[in-house]
Write a protein that holds these residues in place. Structure first.
Motif, PDB file in Angstrom:
ATOM      1  N   LYS A  37     -55.820 -10.790 -52.179  1.00 39.64           N
ATOM      2  CA  LYS A  37     -55.885  -9.378 -51.753  1.00 39.64           C
ATOM      3  C   LYS A  37     -55.944  -8.451 -52.982  1.00 39.64           C
ATOM      4  CE  LYS A  37     -52.272  -9.766 -49.086  1.00 39.64           C
ATOM      5  NZ  LYS A  37     -51.167  -9.408 -48.164  1.00 39.64           N
ATOM      6  N   ALA A  38     -55.236  -8.850 -54.054  1.00 41.39           N
ATOM      7  CA  ALA A  38     -55.221  -8.014 -55.258  1.00 41.39           C
ATOM      8  C   ALA A  38     -56.619  -7.902 -55.863  1.00 41.39           C
ATOM      9  CB  ALA A  38     -54.234  -8.576 -56.276  1.00 41.39           C
ATOM     10  N   GLU A  39     -57.372  -9.000 -55.832  1.00 42.24           N
ATOM     11  CA  GLU A  39     -58.744  -8.951 -56.352  1.00 42.24           C
ATOM     12  C   GLU A  39     -59.584  -7.964 -55.552  1.00 42.24           C
ATOM     13  OE1 GLU A  39     -59.999 -13.005 -56.091  1.00 42.24           O
ATOM     14  OE2 GLU A  39     -59.410 -13.453 -58.149  1.00 42.24           O
ATOM     15  N   LYS A  40     -59.408  -7.997 -54.214  1.00 45.70           N
ATOM     16  CA  LYS A  40     -60.172  -7.078 -53.375  1.00 45.70           C
ATOM     17  C   LYS A  40     -59.761  -5.642 -53.645  1.00 45.70           C
ATOM     18  CE  LYS A  40     -59.308  -7.231 -48.985  1.00 45.70           C
ATOM     19  NZ  LYS A  40     -59.289  -7.664 -47.557  1.00 45.70           N
ATOM     20  N   ILE A  72     -60.508  -0.110 -56.379  1.00 44.61           N
ATOM     21  CA  ILE A  72     -60.140   0.857 -57.432  1.00 44.61           C
ATOM     22  C   ILE A  72     -61.354   1.159 -58.319  1.00 44.61           C
ATOM     23  CG2 ILE A  72     -58.714   1.193 -59.488  1.00 44.61           C
ATOM     24  CD1 ILE A  72     -56.507  -0.395 -58.113  1.00 44.61           C
ATOM     25  N   ASN A  73     -62.046   0.118 -58.729  1.00 43.80           N
ATOM     26  CA  ASN A  73     -63.230   0.327 -59.584  1.00 43.80           C
ATOM     27  C   ASN A  73     -64.275   1.178 -58.860  1.00 43.80           C
ATOM     28  OD1 ASN A  73     -62.182  -1.172 -61.687  1.00 43.80           O
ATOM     29  ND2 ASN A  73     -63.014  -3.109 -60.898  1.00 43.80           N
ATOM     30  N   GLU A 117     -58.378  12.861 -52.692  1.00 42.16           N
ATOM     31  CA  GLU A 117     -58.387  11.699 -51.773  1.00 42.16           C
ATOM     32  C   GLU A 117     -58.389  10.403 -52.572  1.00 42.16           C
ATOM     33  OE1 GLU A 117     -61.355   9.671 -48.431  1.00 42.16           O
ATOM     34  OE2 GLU A 117     -61.757  11.691 -49.208  1.00 42.16           O
ATOM     35  N   ILE A 118     -59.207  10.337 -53.610  1.00 39.13           N
ATOM     36  CA  ILE A 118     -59.298   9.122 -54.415  1.00 39.13           C
ATOM     37  C   ILE A 118     -57.996   8.903 -55.202  1.00 39.13           C
ATOM     38  CG2 ILE A 118     -60.453   8.086 -56.402  1.00 39.13           C
ATOM     39  CD1 ILE A 118     -63.072   9.173 -55.345  1.00 39.13           C
ATOM     40  N   SER A 170     -53.618   5.547 -56.157  1.00 44.24           N
ATOM     41  CA  SER A 170     -52.179   5.446 -56.374  1.00 44.24           C
ATOM     42  C   SER A 170     -51.582   4.348 -55.481  1.00 44.24           C
ATOM     43  CB  SER A 170     -51.506   6.791 -56.085  1.00 44.24           C
ATOM     44  OG  SER A 170     -50.106   6.675 -56.180  1.00 44.24           O
ATOM     45  N   LYS A 171     -52.019   4.306 -54.224  1.00 38.63           N
ATOM     46  CA  LYS A 171     -51.545   3.266 -53.300  1.00 38.63           C
ATOM     47  C   LYS A 171     -51.996   1.891 -53.772  1.00 38.63           C
ATOM     48  CE  LYS A 171     -49.602   5.497 -49.711  1.00 38.63           C
ATOM     49  NZ  LYS A 171     -48.289   5.190 -49.136  1.00 38.63           N
ATOM     50  N   TYR A 172     -53.260   1.805 -54.149  1.00 36.69           N
ATOM     51  CA  TYR A 172     -53.790   0.525 -54.618  1.00 36.69           C
ATOM     52  C   TYR A 172     -53.030   0.038 -55.848  1.00 36.69           C
ATOM     53  CZ  TYR A 172     -57.905   1.257 -51.590  1.00 36.69           C
ATOM     54  OH  TYR A 172     -58.734   1.447 -50.523  1.00 36.69           O
TER      55      TYR A 172
END
Length: 489
Positions: free
Chosen positions: A276-279, A284-285, A298-299, A304-306
């Motif tokens: 999940k972290a890779e996704k 983020i990118n 919004e981003i 921040s959540k990601y």
């Protein structure tokens, strides 16, 4: 000498022997008393039957002798008639007097019908005159049998019909026996006997033998108990030592097993979250590439959540079993409804093209209070459960409904994840010996061999337990499955 040394180490004292001896004596006295009463009752019933049977046997033998003598029909017109008559009378007297020679027979007579009544005869002359001369002399009638005659008058009709022996018991040991007299096959009257059988000697002998047996039996039990006490004490001491060693060994193995299980769970959790972290890193990118003045807020919120989720993944990599306060704590104030919307909109719907075959519906209770659990721990629980509903629905159009509710009276919130798919296989809803359904067990999957079989439901269940939640799975009546999480506040 070695035996005496071993005996010193055994907790064996005179108090133990005394207590056992007293208990044994009380028990044996109680059992002996109970058995004696039972035996007396049995002997009483048996002896009553024996006394009655013996009395009837005496009466039956006497009656049979009379019948055989009367049926011999010895009289004829020969010159020897006088001698034969004398011999018959003598024989009748012998038959009538023979039972009275026994200690237990008190009275005996023959009761015969006469002039619409009954008479009692106990002499051979009277019986001879009645049966051979058809005469009844008042001098031969014995009036002392008045009670016997009166009792016979009441049973005369029944004895004619049955021709069976009739007995009456008076008090404890007195029997009045009436035996049908049927010479030549015709009912003529009855032979009456008053018998007082005495079998007390037999009962005393039986009880005496029983008491001796009880004494020997009690002695053997006492000796056996003392021997067993010594052996059991010695054996228990060795058993306790062996058990202590066994418990220490099992404790060591259990600690090793727990450590291995924690490491195994840690590996699975890291593998699952790493995917999940890779996704999330890709999201983020993508957000950083698309940021501008119009969508920067919004981003910023999404990134921040990601980023916080990635931080949680990195933090979890340091622990086999994260401290409980890092998972649930009153300092955490997670808005479950907001988190559900974020996961759906920014994880499951975060693709380049609109999703046409998956539809998400919300049925959220806005009165739901915040929960004291880290929001990224909640994320680790909810995301695999939603993904499981999608993967196993087998529908062209998948509808996933997510709902929350709050019961203020019970201080409990409920989170449900429902789908319109084919439902959960029945064998996955069977509980094991610990009450856990198979769908939440390790290495249980509905995917075919060779596919990427994850541990989503298993990890969600294990994490839910640490959060103090209850996780359940069931099929809906209208079709599809329902995953329910009970969150206690």
């Amino acid at each position: 000498m070695k035996f005496l040394k071993k005996l010193k180490h055994i907790q064996f004292g005179w108090k133990h022997i005394l207590v056992i001896f007293i208990i044994l004596i009380i028990f044996q006295v109680f059992v002996s008393h109970l058995q004696q009463n039972t035996l007396r009752g049995l002997l009483s019933d048996t002896m009553d039957w024996y006394k009655k049977n013996s009395a009837e046997q005496i009466g039956n033998l006497t009656t049979t002798s009379l019948e055989l003598l009367l049926e011999s029909d010895p009289l004829d017109n020969s010159e020897d008639k006088v001698n034969r008559e004398r011999n018959i009378i003598h024989a009748l007297n012998s038959i009538l007097k023979q039972p009275l020679m026994k200690r237990n027979v008190e009275e005996m007579c023959v009761i015969l019908p006469h002039n619409n009544g009954f008479v009692a005869m106990d002499l051979g002359q009277a019986l001879y005159a009645y049966f051979y001369n058809r005469e009844v002399s008042d001098t031969f009638i014995n009036s002392s049998y008045h009670r016997a005659v009166t009792r016979y008058a009441g049973i005369h009709s029944n004895m004619i019909e049955s021709e069976l022996i009739t007995s009456f018991q008076e008090e404890q040991n007195i029997f009045h026996v009436y035996v049908p007299l049927v010479p030549y096959g015709e009912y003529s009257g009855a032979v009456y006997l008053k018998i007082h059988p005495d079998v007390s000697f037999i009962s005393q002998q039986i009880l005496s033998s029983f008491n001796k047996t009880i004494l020997v039996f009690s002695s053997l039990i006492l000796t056996g108990l003392l021997a067993m006490f010594y052996i059991s004490t010695y054996t228990l001491r060795e058993r306790d030592e062996a058990r202590e060693l066994l418990y220490k060994e099992r404790e060591t193995h259990l600690q090793e097993h727990i450590a291995q299980k924690k490491e195994h769970l840690f590996t699975k959790r890291i593998y699952h979250t790493h995917h999940k972290a890779e996704k999330v890193m890709g999201f983020i990118n993508e957000d950083l590439e698309n940021v501008d003045e119009t969508n920067i807020k919004e981003i910023k919120y999404r990134v921040s959540k990601y980023a916080n989720f990635i931080s949680r993944v990195i933090y979890d990599m340091k622990w086999y079993s994260p401290p409980i306060q890092t998972m649930r704590n009153q300092a955490f104030r997670t808005n479950l409804n907001e988190l559900l919307r974020f996961i759906i909109n920014n994880i499951f719907l975060r693709i380049s093209f609109p999703v046409k075959n998956i539809e998400f519906k919300f049925n959220l209770d806005e009165s739901l209070p915040c929960i004291p659990v880290n929001e990224f721990v909640v994320w680790e629980v909810i995301e695999p459960l939603i993904q499981n509903s999608i993967d196993h629905s087998n529908k062209d159009v998948i509808i996933v409904t997510i709902g929350t509710s709050y019961n203020e009276m019970e201080k409990c919130s409920t989170l449900t994840i429902e789908d319109n798919g084919q439902g959960i296989l029945p064998d996955l809803l069977i509980k094991n010996e610990f009450g856990v359904k198979r769908i939440f067990l390790e290495n249980i999957s509905t995917k075919e061999e060779g596919e990427n079989c994850g541990y989503g439901c298993y990890l969600a269940y294990e994490i839910s337990k640490r959060c103090g939640w209850e996780l359940d799975a069931a099929n809906r009546e209208s079709g599809g499955s329902r995953i329910t999480i009970f969150l206690k506040h």
